[in-house]
Design a protein around this motif. Structure first.
Motif, PDB file in Angstrom:
ATOM      1  N   MET A  32       0.825  -1.193   0.000  1.00 30.43           N
ATOM      2  CA  MET A  32       0.000   0.000   0.000  1.00 30.43           C
ATOM      3  C   MET A  32       0.864   1.249   0.000  1.00 30.43           C
ATOM      4  SD  MET A  32      -3.154  -0.751   2.498  1.00 30.43           S
ATOM      5  CE  MET A  32      -4.126  -2.202   2.239  1.00 30.43           C
ATOM      6  N   GLY A  33       0.317   2.343  -0.509  1.00 29.61           N
ATOM      7  CA  GLY A  33       1.066   3.596  -0.584  1.00 29.61           C
ATOM      8  C   GLY A  33       1.268   4.207   0.784  1.00 29.61           C
ATOM      9  N   SER A  34       2.346   4.936   0.923  1.00 26.78           N
ATOM     10  CA  SER A  34       2.612   5.598   2.200  1.00 26.78           C
ATOM     11  C   SER A  34       2.075   7.018   2.156  1.00 26.78           C
ATOM     12  CB  SER A  34       4.108   5.600   2.499  1.00 26.78           C
ATOM     13  OG  SER A  34       4.781   6.361   1.532  1.00 26.78           O
ATOM     14  N   LYS A  35       1.561   7.466   3.281  1.00 25.26           N
ATOM     15  CA  LYS A  35       1.054   8.832   3.381  1.00 25.26           C
ATOM     16  C   LYS A  35       2.193   9.759   3.754  1.00 25.26           C
ATOM     17  CE  LYS A  35      -3.753   8.344   4.644  1.00 25.26           C
ATOM     18  NZ  LYS A  35      -4.761   8.660   5.644  1.00 25.26           N
ATOM     19  N   THR A  36       2.205  10.918   3.147  1.00 22.15           N
ATOM     20  CA  THR A  36       3.167  11.939   3.528  1.00 22.15           C
ATOM     21  C   THR A  36       2.588  12.683   4.716  1.00 22.15           C
ATOM     22  OG1 THR A  36       3.849  12.192   1.234  1.00 22.15           O
ATOM     23  CG2 THR A  36       4.436  13.959   2.743  1.00 22.15           C
ATOM     24  N   GLN A  37       3.335  12.763   5.792  1.00 24.50           N
ATOM     25  CA  GLN A  37       2.854  13.460   6.968  1.00 24.50           C
ATOM     26  C   GLN A  37       3.244  14.926   6.898  1.00 24.50           C
ATOM     27  OE1 GLN A  37       4.274  11.415  10.427  1.00 24.50           O
ATOM     28  NE2 GLN A  37       2.497  10.079  10.457  1.00 24.50           N
ATOM     29  N   VAL A  38       2.254  15.774   7.093  1.00 27.19           N
ATOM     30  CA  VAL A  38       2.472  17.216   7.112  1.00 27.19           C
ATOM     31  C   VAL A  38       2.444  17.653   8.566  1.00 27.19           C
ATOM     32  CG1 VAL A  38       1.554  19.445   6.373  1.00 27.19           C
ATOM     33  CG2 VAL A  38       1.343  17.450   4.879  1.00 27.19           C
ATOM     34  N   PRO A  39       3.477  18.349   9.035  1.00 26.80           N
ATOM     35  CA  PRO A  39       3.473  18.775  10.435  1.00 26.80           C
ATOM     36  C   PRO A  39       2.308  19.718  10.714  1.00 26.80           C
ATOM     37  CG  PRO A  39       5.334  19.741   9.266  1.00 26.80           C
ATOM     38  CD  PRO A  39       4.644  18.796   8.321  1.00 26.80           C
ATOM     39  N   ALA A  40       1.691  19.549  11.855  1.00 26.68           N
ATOM     40  CA  ALA A  40       0.553  20.393  12.229  1.00 26.68           C
ATOM     41  C   ALA A  40       1.005  21.837  12.408  1.00 26.68           C
ATOM     42  CB  ALA A  40      -0.080  19.876  13.511  1.00 26.68           C
ATOM     43  N   LYS A  41       0.185  22.748  11.924  1.00 25.93           N
ATOM     44  CA  LYS A  41       0.497  24.169  12.092  1.00 25.93           C
ATOM     45  C   LYS A  41       0.551  24.532  13.574  1.00 25.93           C
ATOM     46  CE  LYS A  41      -1.479  25.689   7.736  1.00 25.93           C
ATOM     47  NZ  LYS A  41      -2.535  26.486   7.118  1.00 25.93           N
ATOM     48  N   ARG A  42      -0.210  23.791  14.383  1.00 26.18           N
ATOM     49  CA  ARG A  42      -0.242  24.042  15.822  1.00 26.18           C
ATOM     50  C   ARG A  42       1.150  23.977  16.440  1.00 26.18           C
ATOM     51  NH1 ARG A  42      -4.654  23.062  19.520  1.00 26.18           N
ATOM     52  NH2 ARG A  42      -5.743  22.842  17.567  1.00 26.18           N
ATOM     53  N   HIS A  43       2.020  23.146  15.874  1.00 26.37           N
ATOM     54  CA  HIS A  43       3.371  22.991  16.416  1.00 26.37           C
ATOM     55  C   HIS A  43       4.415  23.762  15.616  1.00 26.37           C
ATOM     56  CE1 HIS A  43       1.724  20.052  19.117  1.00 26.37           C
ATOM     57  NE2 HIS A  43       1.237  19.359  18.102  1.00 26.37           N
ATOM     58  N   ASP A  44       3.978  24.487  14.605  1.00 24.17           N
ATOM     59  CA  ASP A  44       4.889  25.259  13.762  1.00 24.17           C
ATOM     60  C   ASP A  44       5.111  26.627  14.406  1.00 24.17           C
ATOM     61  OD1 ASP A  44       6.049  26.918  11.766  1.00 24.17           O
ATOM     62  OD2 ASP A  44       5.093  25.771  10.173  1.00 24.17           O
ATOM     63  N   PRO A  45       6.351  27.016  14.691  1.00 24.81           N
ATOM     64  CA  PRO A  45       6.604  28.309  15.350  1.00 24.81           C
ATOM     65  C   PRO A  45       6.256  29.514  14.472  1.00 24.81           C
ATOM     66  CG  PRO A  45       8.678  27.280  14.702  1.00 24.81           C
ATOM     67  CD  PRO A  45       7.589  26.273  14.437  1.00 24.81           C
ATOM     68  N   ASN A  46       5.975  29.295  13.193  1.00 31.16           N
ATOM     69  CA  ASN A  46       5.605  30.399  12.301  1.00 31.16           C
ATOM     70  C   ASN A  46       4.109  30.697  12.337  1.00 31.16           C
ATOM     71  OD1 ASN A  46       8.247  30.874  11.187  1.00 31.16           O
ATOM     72  ND2 ASN A  46       8.005  28.914  10.156  1.00 31.16           N
ATOM     73  N   TYR A  47       3.365  29.994  13.175  1.00 37.40           N
ATOM     74  CA  TYR A  47       1.916  30.183  13.278  1.00 37.40           C
ATOM     75  C   TYR A  47       1.538  30.462  14.717  1.00 37.40           C
ATOM     76  CZ  TYR A  47       1.268  28.425   8.543  1.00 37.40           C
ATOM     77  OH  TYR A  47       1.294  28.282   7.188  1.00 37.40           O
ATOM     78  N   ILE A  48       0.461  31.230  14.903  1.00 36.90           N
ATOM     79  CA  ILE A  48      -0.125  31.435  16.227  1.00 36.90           C
ATOM     80  C   ILE A  48      -1.608  31.121  16.116  1.00 36.90           C
ATOM     81  CG2 ILE A  48       1.535  33.212  16.925  1.00 36.90           C
ATOM     82  CD1 ILE A  48      -0.776  35.267  16.541  1.00 36.90           C
ATOM     83  N   GLN A  49      -2.209  30.783  17.244  1.00 38.80           N
ATOM     84  CA  GLN A  49      -3.639  30.523  17.260  1.00 38.80           C
ATOM     85  C   GLN A  49      -4.343  31.775  17.761  1.00 38.80           C
ATOM     86  OE1 GLN A  49      -4.894  27.242  19.691  1.00 38.80           O
ATOM     87  NE2 GLN A  49      -6.808  27.064  18.586  1.00 38.80           N
ATOM     88  N   ILE A  50      -5.389  32.177  17.048  1.00 34.47           N
ATOM     89  CA  ILE A  50      -6.202  33.308  17.484  1.00 34.47           C
ATOM     90  C   ILE A  50      -7.644  32.827  17.565  1.00 34.47           C
ATOM     91  CG2 ILE A  50      -4.672  35.079  16.518  1.00 34.47           C
ATOM     92  CD1 ILE A  50      -6.595  35.357  14.180  1.00 34.47           C
ATOM     93  N   SER A  51      -8.426  33.500  18.375  1.00 33.57           N
ATOM     94  CA  SER A  51      -9.837  33.123  18.475  1.00 33.57           C
ATOM     95  C   SER A  51     -10.654  34.351  18.827  1.00 33.57           C
ATOM     96  CB  SER A  51     -10.032  32.035  19.523  1.00 33.57           C
ATOM     97  OG  SER A  51      -9.728  32.526  20.804  1.00 33.57           O
TER      98      SER A  51
END
Length: 68
Positions: A1-20
């Motif tokens: 079966m094909g392997s999935k490419t894992q994309v790092p979550a933006k939540r853990h990326d220091p170039n992103y912040i969470q706003i609400s």
């Protein structure tokens, strides 16, 4: 079966912040529907909306009250 490419979550990326924030229910539902129709995540839709809003603001003036 094909392997999935894992994309790092933006939540853990220091170039992103969470706003609400809280918005009126009708506006929030319209926004979610528009994101779905454009096949965007809510985060992608928010980035696009915030960029459009910021670009529409007048350029900051260097002559603000209190500046000397």
């Amino acid at each position: 079966m094909g392997s999935k490419t894992q994309v790092p979550a933006k939540r853990h990326d220091p170039n992103y912040i969470q706003i609400s924030g809280d918005v009126r229910k009708e506006l929030g539902l319209q926004f979610k529907a528009a994101c779905t129709l454009k096949q965007l995540s809510i985060g992608e839709g928010l980035e696009e909306a915030i960029e459009m809003w910021l670009n529409a603001l007048p350029a900051p003036s260097s002559n603000k009250k209190g500046d000397k």
